[in-house]
Design a protein around this motif. Structure first.
Motif, PDB file in Angstrom:
ATOM      1  N   ASP A 105       4.939   3.639  34.387  1.00 55.33           N
ATOM      2  CA  ASP A 105       5.672   5.088  35.428  1.00 55.33           C
ATOM      3  C   ASP A 105       6.448   4.329  35.025  1.00 55.33           C
ATOM      4  O   ASP A 105       8.125   4.516  35.313  1.00 55.33           O
ATOM      5  CB  ASP A 105       4.752   4.804  36.410  1.00 55.33           C
ATOM      6  CG  ASP A 105       3.820   6.491  36.403  1.00 55.33           C
ATOM      7  OD1 ASP A 105       4.678   7.041  35.168  1.00 55.33           O
ATOM      8  OD2 ASP A 105       2.546   6.251  36.894  1.00 55.33           O
ATOM      9  N   ARG A 161       4.466   7.427  25.509  1.00 52.12           N
ATOM     10  CA  ARG A 161       3.901   8.537  26.366  1.00 52.12           C
ATOM     11  C   ARG A 161       4.021   8.612  27.181  1.00 52.12           C
ATOM     12  O   ARG A 161       3.900  10.257  28.052  1.00 52.12           O
ATOM     13  CB  ARG A 161       2.329   8.162  25.415  1.00 52.12           C
ATOM     14  CG  ARG A 161       1.404   7.782  24.445  1.00 52.12           C
ATOM     15  CD  ARG A 161       0.020   8.501  24.574  1.00 52.12           C
ATOM     16  NE  ARG A 161      -0.637   7.578  25.858  1.00 52.12           N
ATOM     17  CZ  ARG A 161      -1.588   6.922  25.368  1.00 52.12           C
ATOM     18  NH1 ARG A 161      -1.059   6.190  23.886  1.00 52.12           N
ATOM     19  NH2 ARG A 161      -2.110   5.827  26.134  1.00 52.12           N
ATOM     20  N   ASN A 162       3.661   7.878  28.431  1.00 51.36           N
ATOM     21  CA  ASN A 162       3.918   8.465  29.699  1.00 51.36           C
ATOM     22  C   ASN A 162       5.622   8.590  30.003  1.00 51.36           C
ATOM     23  O   ASN A 162       5.580  10.030  30.165  1.00 51.36           O
ATOM     24  CB  ASN A 162       4.282   7.093  30.099  1.00 51.36           C
ATOM     25  CG  ASN A 162       4.406   7.723  31.862  1.00 51.36           C
ATOM     26  OD1 ASN A 162       5.398   8.033  32.461  1.00 51.36           O
ATOM     27  ND2 ASN A 162       3.518   7.138  32.667  1.00 51.36           N
ATOM     28  N   ARG A 165       5.676  12.357  28.120  1.00 52.48           N
ATOM     29  CA  ARG A 165       4.614  13.199  28.541  1.00 52.48           C
ATOM     30  C   ARG A 165       6.077  14.116  30.022  1.00 52.48           C
ATOM     31  O   ARG A 165       5.992  14.863  30.408  1.00 52.48           O
ATOM     32  CB  ARG A 165       3.365  12.736  29.891  1.00 52.48           C
ATOM     33  CG  ARG A 165       2.952  14.048  30.520  1.00 52.48           C
ATOM     34  CD  ARG A 165       1.317  13.305  30.878  1.00 52.48           C
ATOM     35  NE  ARG A 165       1.929  11.982  31.085  1.00 52.48           N
ATOM     36  CZ  ARG A 165       1.135  10.352  31.704  1.00 52.48           C
ATOM     37  NH1 ARG A 165       0.834  10.353  29.947  1.00 52.48           N
ATOM     38  NH2 ARG A 165       1.474   9.307  31.863  1.00 52.48           N
ATOM     39  N   LYS A 166       7.236  13.055  30.474  1.00 49.01           N
ATOM     40  CA  LYS A 166       7.715  13.418  31.895  1.00 49.01           C
ATOM     41  C   LYS A 166       8.419  14.680  31.662  1.00 49.01           C
ATOM     42  O   LYS A 166       9.354  14.696  32.092  1.00 49.01           O
ATOM     43  CB  LYS A 166       8.814  12.048  32.787  1.00 49.01           C
ATOM     44  CG  LYS A 166       7.572  11.525  33.329  1.00 49.01           C
ATOM     45  CD  LYS A 166       8.134  10.218  33.125  1.00 49.01           C
ATOM     46  CE  LYS A 166       7.606   9.081  33.338  1.00 49.01           C
ATOM     47  NZ  LYS A 166       6.742   9.442  34.719  1.00 49.01           N
ATOM     48  N   SER A 167       9.109  14.869  29.851  1.00 50.30           N
ATOM     49  CA  SER A 167      10.103  15.618  29.621  1.00 50.30           C
ATOM     50  C   SER A 167       9.495  16.957  29.402  1.00 50.30           C
ATOM     51  O   SER A 167      10.494  18.222  29.511  1.00 50.30           O
ATOM     52  CB  SER A 167       9.769  15.334  27.936  1.00 50.30           C
ATOM     53  OG  SER A 167       9.097  15.828  26.712  1.00 50.30           O
ATOM     54  N   ARG A 168       8.527  17.395  29.946  1.00 52.70           N
ATOM     55  CA  ARG A 168       7.815  18.758  30.046  1.00 52.70           C
ATOM     56  C   ARG A 168       8.338  19.757  31.034  1.00 52.70           C
ATOM     57  O   ARG A 168       8.334  21.014  30.957  1.00 52.70           O
ATOM     58  CB  ARG A 168       5.877  18.494  30.281  1.00 52.70           C
ATOM     59  CG  ARG A 168       5.352  18.151  28.513  1.00 52.70           C
ATOM     60  CD  ARG A 168       3.846  18.439  28.743  1.00 52.70           C
ATOM     61  NE  ARG A 168       3.447  18.600  28.009  1.00 52.70           N
ATOM     62  CZ  ARG A 168       1.772  18.773  27.942  1.00 52.70           C
ATOM     63  NH1 ARG A 168       1.070  18.379  28.470  1.00 52.70           N
ATOM     64  NH2 ARG A 168       1.564  18.216  26.209  1.00 52.70           N
ATOM     65  N   GLU A 184      -3.383  10.614  20.994  1.00 54.76           N
ATOM     66  CA  GLU A 184      -3.268  11.116  22.252  1.00 54.76           C
ATOM     67  C   GLU A 184      -2.021  11.449  22.353  1.00 54.76           C
ATOM     68  O   GLU A 184      -1.791  12.089  24.013  1.00 54.76           O
ATOM     69  CB  GLU A 184      -4.047   9.472  22.483  1.00 54.76           C
ATOM     70  CG  GLU A 184      -4.970   8.847  22.983  1.00 54.76           C
ATOM     71  CD  GLU A 184      -5.485   8.043  21.028  1.00 54.76           C
ATOM     72  OE1 GLU A 184      -5.968   7.848  20.731  1.00 54.76           O
ATOM     73  OE2 GLU A 184      -4.540   8.374  19.798  1.00 54.76           O
ATOM     74  N   PHE A 185      -0.778  10.795  21.954  1.00 48.97           N
ATOM     75  CA  PHE A 185       0.263  11.312  22.405  1.00 48.97           C
ATOM     76  C   PHE A 185       0.610  12.377  22.220  1.00 48.97           C
ATOM     77  O   PHE A 185       1.378  13.544  23.193  1.00 48.97           O
ATOM     78  CB  PHE A 185       0.926  10.017  21.114  1.00 48.97           C
ATOM     79  CG  PHE A 185       2.446  10.901  21.565  1.00 48.97           C
ATOM     80  CD1 PHE A 185       3.975   9.661  21.889  1.00 48.97           C
ATOM     81  CD2 PHE A 185       3.727  11.530  21.089  1.00 48.97           C
ATOM     82  CE1 PHE A 185       4.798   9.781  22.488  1.00 48.97           C
ATOM     83  CE2 PHE A 185       4.979  11.635  21.443  1.00 48.97           C
ATOM     84  CZ  PHE A 185       5.936  10.215  21.983  1.00 48.97           C
ATOM     85  N   GLU A 186      -0.044  13.085  20.943  1.00 44.33           N
ATOM     86  CA  GLU A 186       0.359  14.633  21.446  1.00 44.33           C
ATOM     87  C   GLU A 186      -0.299  15.018  21.680  1.00 44.33           C
ATOM     88  O   GLU A 186      -0.401  16.611  22.354  1.00 44.33           O
ATOM     89  CB  GLU A 186      -0.595  15.203  19.253  1.00 44.33           C
ATOM     90  CG  GLU A 186       0.684  14.363  18.417  1.00 44.33           C
ATOM     91  CD  GLU A 186       0.478  14.523  16.563  1.00 44.33           C
ATOM     92  OE1 GLU A 186      -1.197  15.634  16.598  1.00 44.33           O
ATOM     93  OE2 GLU A 186       0.413  13.635  15.812  1.00 44.33           O
ATOM     94  N   GLU A 188      -0.814  14.440  25.021  1.00 42.85           N
ATOM     95  CA  GLU A 188      -0.248  14.245  26.101  1.00 42.85           C
ATOM     96  C   GLU A 188       0.694  15.171  26.452  1.00 42.85           C
ATOM     97  O   GLU A 188       1.360  15.282  27.502  1.00 42.85           O
ATOM     98  CB  GLU A 188      -0.443  13.060  26.829  1.00 42.85           C
ATOM     99  CG  GLU A 188      -1.783  11.621  26.752  1.00 42.85           C
ATOM    100  CD  GLU A 188      -1.750  11.181  27.320  1.00 42.85           C
ATOM    101  OE1 GLU A 188      -0.637  10.119  27.783  1.00 42.85           O
ATOM    102  OE2 GLU A 188      -2.557  10.130  27.236  1.00 42.85           O
ATOM    103  N   THR A 189       1.674  14.955  25.030  1.00 43.28           N
ATOM    104  CA  THR A 189       3.025  15.683  25.275  1.00 43.28           C
ATOM    105  C   THR A 189       2.977  17.055  24.649  1.00 43.28           C
ATOM    106  O   THR A 189       4.064  16.944  24.453  1.00 43.28           O
ATOM    107  CB  THR A 189       4.012  14.678  24.856  1.00 43.28           C
ATOM    108  OG1 THR A 189       3.843  14.433  23.158  1.00 43.28           O
ATOM    109  CG2 THR A 189       3.291  12.530  25.072  1.00 43.28           C
TER     110      THR A 189
END
Length: 321
Positions: A105, A161-162, A165-168, A184-186, A188-189
Protein backbone atom coordinates in the motif's frame (compact mmCIF):
# COMPACT_ATOMS: atom_id res chain seq x y z
CA UNK A 1 22.63 -21.02 29.75
CA UNK A 2 21.26 -21.49 26.23
CA UNK A 3 23.28 -19.63 23.61
CA UNK A 4 21.49 -16.71 21.99
CA UNK A 5 22.24 -16.07 18.34
CA UNK A 6 24.53 -13.22 17.29
CA UNK A 7 23.18 -10.80 14.68
CA UNK A 8 24.70 -7.78 12.94
CA UNK A 9 22.32 -4.94 11.95
CA UNK A 10 23.70 -2.61 9.31
CA UNK A 11 21.58 0.43 10.29
CA UNK A 12 19.68 1.50 13.38
CA UNK A 13 15.99 0.69 12.82
CA UNK A 14 12.83 1.99 14.56
CA UNK A 15 12.64 1.21 18.26
CA UNK A 16 9.94 -1.53 18.13
CA UNK A 17 12.15 -3.51 15.76
CA UNK A 18 15.24 -3.23 17.93
CA UNK A 19 13.20 -4.16 21.02
CA UNK A 20 11.87 -7.30 19.33
CA UNK A 21 15.38 -8.20 18.14
CA UNK A 22 16.70 -7.81 21.69
CA UNK A 23 14.17 -10.42 22.85
CA UNK A 24 15.48 -13.12 20.53
CA UNK A 25 19.22 -12.59 20.17
CA UNK A 26 22.33 -10.60 20.93
CA UNK A 27 23.13 -8.02 18.30
CA UNK A 28 25.50 -5.27 17.26
CA UNK A 29 24.21 -2.35 15.21
CA UNK A 30 25.81 0.32 13.07
CA UNK A 31 24.40 3.30 14.97
CA UNK A 32 25.95 5.93 12.70
CA UNK A 33 23.48 8.10 10.72
CA UNK A 34 24.87 6.70 7.46
CA UNK A 35 25.35 3.34 5.76
CA UNK A 36 28.14 1.16 7.05
CA UNK A 37 31.35 1.52 5.09
CA UNK A 38 32.61 -1.55 3.29
CA UNK A 39 35.21 -2.10 6.00
CA UNK A 40 32.63 -1.71 8.77
CA UNK A 41 30.31 -4.15 7.01
CA UNK A 42 33.00 -6.80 6.60
CA UNK A 43 34.05 -6.40 10.21
CA UNK A 44 30.48 -6.32 11.52
CA UNK A 45 29.31 -9.56 9.87
CA UNK A 46 32.30 -11.57 11.09
CA UNK A 47 31.25 -14.54 13.21
CA UNK A 48 27.53 -13.76 13.11
CA UNK A 49 24.67 -16.22 12.87
CA UNK A 50 22.54 -13.80 10.84
CA UNK A 51 22.70 -10.32 9.35
CA UNK A 52 19.89 -7.77 8.99
CA UNK A 53 20.87 -5.67 5.96
CA UNK A 54 19.48 -2.80 3.88
CA UNK A 55 19.19 -2.09 0.17
CA UNK A 56 22.39 -0.01 0.09
CA UNK A 57 24.49 -2.83 1.56
CA UNK A 58 26.23 -4.83 -1.17
CA UNK A 59 26.10 -8.44 -0.08
CA UNK A 60 28.41 -10.63 -2.17
CA UNK A 61 30.99 -13.41 -1.93
CA UNK A 62 33.39 -11.19 0.01
CA UNK A 63 30.74 -10.55 2.65
CA UNK A 64 29.78 -14.22 2.85
CA UNK A 65 33.46 -15.10 3.33
CA UNK A 66 33.78 -12.50 6.09
CA UNK A 67 30.65 -13.72 7.86
CA UNK A 68 31.85 -17.33 7.94
CA UNK A 69 30.14 -20.68 7.42
CA UNK A 70 28.01 -20.46 10.58
CA UNK A 71 26.06 -17.47 9.17
CA UNK A 72 22.77 -18.97 7.98
CA UNK A 73 20.76 -15.89 6.96
CA UNK A 74 20.90 -12.41 5.43
CA UNK A 75 17.53 -10.78 6.11
CA UNK A 76 16.98 -7.85 3.76
CA UNK A 77 14.96 -4.92 5.13
CA UNK A 78 12.86 -4.37 2.00
CA UNK A 79 11.04 -6.24 -0.71
CA UNK A 80 13.75 -5.76 -3.35
CA UNK A 81 17.01 -7.68 -3.08
CA UNK A 82 19.08 -6.57 -6.08
CA UNK A 83 21.79 -5.58 -3.57
CA UNK A 84 22.36 -9.27 -2.77
CA UNK A 85 24.14 -11.97 -4.77
CA UNK A 86 21.37 -14.52 -4.31
CA UNK A 87 22.83 -17.28 -6.53
CA UNK A 88 26.08 -17.19 -4.55
CA UNK A 89 24.11 -17.41 -1.31
CA UNK A 90 22.20 -20.42 -2.60
CA UNK A 91 25.46 -22.08 -3.65
CA UNK A 92 26.74 -21.72 -0.10
CA UNK A 93 23.50 -22.81 1.55
CA UNK A 94 22.83 -19.33 2.97
CA UNK A 95 19.22 -18.20 3.32
CA UNK A 96 18.13 -14.82 1.90
CA UNK A 97 14.82 -13.27 2.96
CA UNK A 98 12.91 -10.10 2.12
CA UNK A 99 9.79 -8.32 3.43
CA UNK A 100 6.99 -8.73 0.86
CA UNK A 101 3.37 -7.58 1.19
CA UNK A 102 3.77 -5.19 4.14
CA UNK A 103 4.81 -2.27 1.91
CA UNK A 104 2.40 -2.78 -0.99
CA UNK A 105 0.00 0.00 0.00
CA UNK A 106 2.67 2.51 0.97
CA UNK A 107 4.63 2.10 -2.27
CA UNK A 108 1.49 2.19 -4.42
CA UNK A 109 0.38 5.30 -2.55
CA UNK A 110 3.63 7.17 -3.23
CA UNK A 111 3.26 6.32 -6.93
CA UNK A 112 -0.17 7.93 -6.88
CA UNK A 113 1.18 10.92 -4.96
CA UNK A 114 3.83 11.41 -7.66
CA UNK A 115 1.27 10.97 -10.44
CA UNK A 116 -1.01 13.64 -8.98
CA UNK A 117 1.84 15.97 -8.09
CA UNK A 118 3.27 15.78 -11.60
CA UNK A 119 -0.01 15.95 -13.50
CA UNK A 120 -1.32 18.91 -11.46
CA UNK A 121 2.08 20.59 -10.99
CA UNK A 122 1.81 20.54 -7.20
CA UNK A 123 5.51 20.97 -6.40
CA UNK A 124 5.88 23.76 -8.95
CA UNK A 125 2.84 25.52 -7.51
CA UNK A 126 4.22 25.18 -3.98
CA UNK A 127 7.46 26.83 -5.06
CA UNK A 128 5.57 29.70 -6.70
CA UNK A 129 3.46 30.28 -3.59
CA UNK A 130 6.57 30.46 -1.44
CA UNK A 131 8.26 32.88 -3.84
CA UNK A 132 5.18 35.15 -3.90
CA UNK A 133 5.91 35.99 -7.55
CA UNK A 134 2.94 34.46 -9.38
CA UNK A 135 0.09 36.25 -11.13
CA UNK A 136 -3.10 34.26 -11.78
CA UNK A 137 -4.66 34.14 -15.25
CA UNK A 138 -6.83 31.58 -17.11
CA UNK A 139 -3.90 29.62 -18.59
CA UNK A 140 -1.82 29.75 -15.43
CA UNK A 141 -0.37 26.40 -14.19
CA UNK A 142 -2.38 24.19 -16.53
CA UNK A 143 -1.90 20.50 -15.85
CA UNK A 144 -3.26 17.19 -17.07
CA UNK A 145 -6.62 15.56 -16.33
CA UNK A 146 -6.45 12.24 -14.48
CA UNK A 147 -10.01 10.96 -14.27
CA UNK A 148 -11.03 8.87 -17.26
CA UNK A 149 -7.54 8.62 -18.75
CA UNK A 150 -5.50 5.54 -19.69
CA UNK A 151 -3.14 4.11 -17.08
CA UNK A 152 -0.26 1.87 -18.16
CA UNK A 153 1.27 -0.41 -15.52
CA UNK A 154 4.54 -2.20 -16.29
CA UNK A 155 4.92 -5.08 -13.83
CA UNK A 156 1.91 -7.05 -12.61
CA UNK A 157 3.20 -8.11 -9.20
CA UNK A 158 1.83 -7.24 -5.77
CA UNK A 159 2.61 -3.52 -5.86
CA UNK A 160 1.64 -3.08 -9.52
CA UNK A 161 -1.74 -4.73 -8.83
CA UNK A 162 -2.27 -2.60 -5.74
CA UNK A 163 -1.44 0.57 -7.67
CA UNK A 164 -3.75 -0.31 -10.57
CA UNK A 165 -6.60 -1.33 -8.27
CA UNK A 166 -6.63 2.16 -6.74
CA UNK A 167 -7.31 3.66 -10.19
CA UNK A 168 -10.91 2.43 -10.14
CA UNK A 169 -11.91 5.52 -8.17
CA UNK A 170 -10.80 7.62 -11.14
CA UNK A 171 -12.64 5.62 -13.83
CA UNK A 172 -9.41 4.88 -15.69
CA UNK A 173 -8.77 2.39 -18.46
CA UNK A 174 -5.92 0.09 -17.34
CA UNK A 175 -3.35 -1.52 -19.61
CA UNK A 176 -0.56 -3.69 -18.23
CA UNK A 177 2.59 -5.35 -19.54
CA UNK A 178 4.89 -7.95 -18.05
CA UNK A 179 6.47 -11.32 -18.64
CA UNK A 180 3.07 -13.00 -19.01
CA UNK A 181 -0.67 -12.30 -18.57
CA UNK A 182 -1.84 -12.27 -14.94
CA UNK A 183 -5.37 -13.51 -14.18
CA UNK A 184 -5.00 -12.03 -10.66
CA UNK A 185 -4.15 -8.60 -12.07
CA UNK A 186 -7.09 -8.69 -14.46
CA UNK A 187 -9.56 -9.89 -11.82
CA UNK A 188 -8.54 -7.16 -9.35
CA UNK A 189 -8.13 -4.24 -11.76
CA UNK A 190 -10.01 -4.95 -14.98
CA UNK A 191 -6.73 -4.36 -16.78
CA UNK A 192 -5.89 -5.66 -20.25
CA UNK A 193 -2.55 -7.33 -21.06
CA UNK A 194 -0.79 -5.72 -24.06
CA UNK A 195 2.75 -5.66 -25.51
CA UNK A 196 4.89 -3.01 -23.83
CA UNK A 197 5.22 -0.91 -27.00
CA UNK A 198 1.43 -0.70 -27.29
CA UNK A 199 1.17 0.27 -23.63
CA UNK A 200 3.72 3.04 -24.12
CA UNK A 201 1.93 4.41 -27.18
CA UNK A 202 -1.58 4.33 -25.68
CA UNK A 203 -1.10 5.33 -22.03
CA UNK A 204 -1.46 8.81 -20.56
CA UNK A 205 0.40 7.68 -17.44
CA UNK A 206 3.03 4.92 -17.33
CA UNK A 207 4.00 3.54 -13.92
CA UNK A 208 6.90 1.12 -13.36
CA UNK A 209 6.61 -1.74 -10.85
CA UNK A 210 9.30 -4.23 -11.85
CA UNK A 211 12.29 -5.61 -9.91
CA UNK A 212 15.79 -4.63 -11.00
CA UNK A 213 17.30 -7.51 -12.97
CA UNK A 214 19.70 -7.64 -15.92
CA UNK A 215 16.60 -7.81 -18.15
CA UNK A 216 14.92 -4.73 -16.65
CA UNK A 217 18.00 -2.48 -16.43
CA UNK A 218 17.28 0.48 -18.73
CA UNK A 219 13.93 -1.08 -19.61
CA UNK A 220 12.87 2.51 -20.34
CA UNK A 221 15.37 4.29 -22.57
CA UNK A 222 15.41 6.70 -25.49
CA UNK A 223 13.46 4.37 -27.77
CA UNK A 224 10.72 3.68 -25.23
CA UNK A 225 10.38 7.33 -24.23
CA UNK A 226 10.02 8.18 -27.92
CA UNK A 227 7.02 5.84 -28.19
CA UNK A 228 5.12 7.65 -25.43
CA UNK A 229 2.63 10.44 -26.01
CA UNK A 230 4.02 13.95 -25.80
CA UNK A 231 1.39 14.51 -23.09
CA UNK A 232 2.37 11.38 -21.14
CA UNK A 233 3.81 11.16 -17.63
CA UNK A 234 6.28 8.49 -16.44
CA UNK A 235 6.22 7.34 -12.80
CA UNK A 236 9.03 5.25 -11.29
CA UNK A 237 8.85 3.87 -7.75
CA UNK A 238 10.60 0.55 -8.54
CA UNK A 239 14.38 0.88 -8.90
CA UNK A 240 16.31 3.76 -10.47
CA UNK A 241 18.32 1.81 -13.06
CA UNK A 242 15.10 0.54 -14.66
CA UNK A 243 15.14 3.95 -16.40
CA UNK A 244 18.02 5.35 -18.43
CA UNK A 245 18.16 8.58 -16.47
CA UNK A 246 20.22 10.46 -19.04
CA UNK A 247 17.69 9.60 -21.74
CA UNK A 248 14.89 10.70 -19.43
CA UNK A 249 16.51 14.09 -18.89
CA UNK A 250 16.74 14.60 -22.64
CA UNK A 251 13.11 13.55 -23.11
CA UNK A 252 11.94 15.96 -20.42
CA UNK A 253 14.06 18.82 -21.75
CA UNK A 254 12.77 18.35 -25.30
CA UNK A 255 9.18 17.71 -24.12
CA UNK A 256 9.22 14.31 -25.79
CA UNK A 257 7.05 13.45 -22.78
CA UNK A 258 5.17 15.91 -20.58
CA UNK A 259 6.61 15.01 -17.19
CA UNK A 260 7.92 12.44 -14.72
CA UNK A 261 7.49 11.56 -11.06
CA UNK A 262 10.45 9.74 -9.53
CA UNK A 263 11.08 8.17 -6.12
CA UNK A 264 14.16 6.21 -7.23
CA UNK A 265 17.27 7.15 -9.18
CA UNK A 266 19.96 5.44 -11.17
CA UNK A 267 22.89 6.46 -8.93
CA UNK A 268 21.30 7.36 -5.60
CA UNK A 269 21.58 9.78 -3.96
CA UNK A 270 22.92 11.58 -7.05
CA UNK A 271 20.74 12.42 -10.02
CA UNK A 272 21.65 12.72 -13.69
CA UNK A 273 23.02 16.13 -14.76
CA UNK A 274 20.19 18.53 -15.50
CA UNK A 275 17.40 16.53 -13.85
CA UNK A 276 17.00 18.66 -10.73
CA UNK A 277 16.80 21.87 -12.80
CA UNK A 278 13.66 20.74 -14.64
CA UNK A 279 10.20 21.96 -13.64
CA UNK A 280 8.42 19.02 -15.26
CA UNK A 281 9.79 16.40 -12.87
CA UNK A 282 8.74 15.75 -9.26
CA UNK A 283 11.28 13.90 -7.11
CA UNK A 284 11.14 12.25 -3.71
CA UNK A 285 14.16 10.64 -1.96
CA UNK A 286 13.30 6.90 -2.18
CA UNK A 287 10.53 7.10 0.41
CA UNK A 288 8.05 4.64 -1.09
CA UNK A 289 7.80 2.60 2.12
CA UNK A 290 8.35 5.56 4.45
CA UNK A 291 5.33 5.48 6.72
CA UNK A 292 5.65 4.76 10.43
CA UNK A 293 3.50 1.63 10.25
CA UNK A 294 5.15 0.23 7.13
CA UNK A 295 8.75 0.71 8.23
CA UNK A 296 8.02 -0.93 11.58
CA UNK A 297 6.16 -3.83 9.98
CA UNK A 298 9.02 -4.38 7.50
CA UNK A 299 11.42 -4.72 10.40
CA UNK A 300 9.17 -7.07 12.33
CA UNK A 301 8.96 -9.32 9.26
CA UNK A 302 12.76 -9.29 8.99
CA UNK A 303 13.09 -10.17 12.68
CA UNK A 304 10.60 -13.03 12.28
CA UNK A 305 12.80 -14.39 9.52
CA UNK A 306 15.84 -14.12 11.79
CA UNK A 307 14.03 -15.83 14.66
CA UNK A 308 13.15 -18.78 12.44
CA UNK A 309 16.72 -19.14 11.20
CA UNK A 310 18.18 -18.99 14.71
CA UNK A 311 15.82 -21.82 15.69
CA UNK A 312 16.91 -23.88 12.69
CA UNK A 313 13.59 -23.42 10.86
CA UNK A 314 13.21 -22.30 7.26
CA UNK A 315 12.35 -18.58 7.30
CA UNK A 316 8.83 -17.69 6.09
CA UNK A 317 9.93 -15.13 3.48
CA UNK A 318 12.67 -17.06 1.75
CA UNK A 319 13.92 -15.69 -1.59
CA UNK A 320 14.10 -18.69 -3.90
CA UNK A 321 14.84 -17.02 -7.27
Amino acid sequence: MERRGSVYVTRLLPAPIMERLREICDYEVNAEPRPATREELLRGVRGRDAVLCLLNDRIDAEVYDAAGPQCRLFANYGVGYNNIDVPEAHRRGVWITNTPDVLNDATADIAWALLFATARRVAEGDRLMRSETFSWQPEFMLGMDITGRTLGVIGAGRIGRNFARKSRGFDMKVLYAGRRPSPEFEAETGGRFVPMDELLRESDFVSLHVPLTPETRHLIGERELGLMKRTAILINTSRGPVVDEGALVRALESRTIWGAGLDVFENEPDTAPGLSALDNVVMTPHVGSATVETRVNMGLVAVANIAAALEGREPPNLVRA
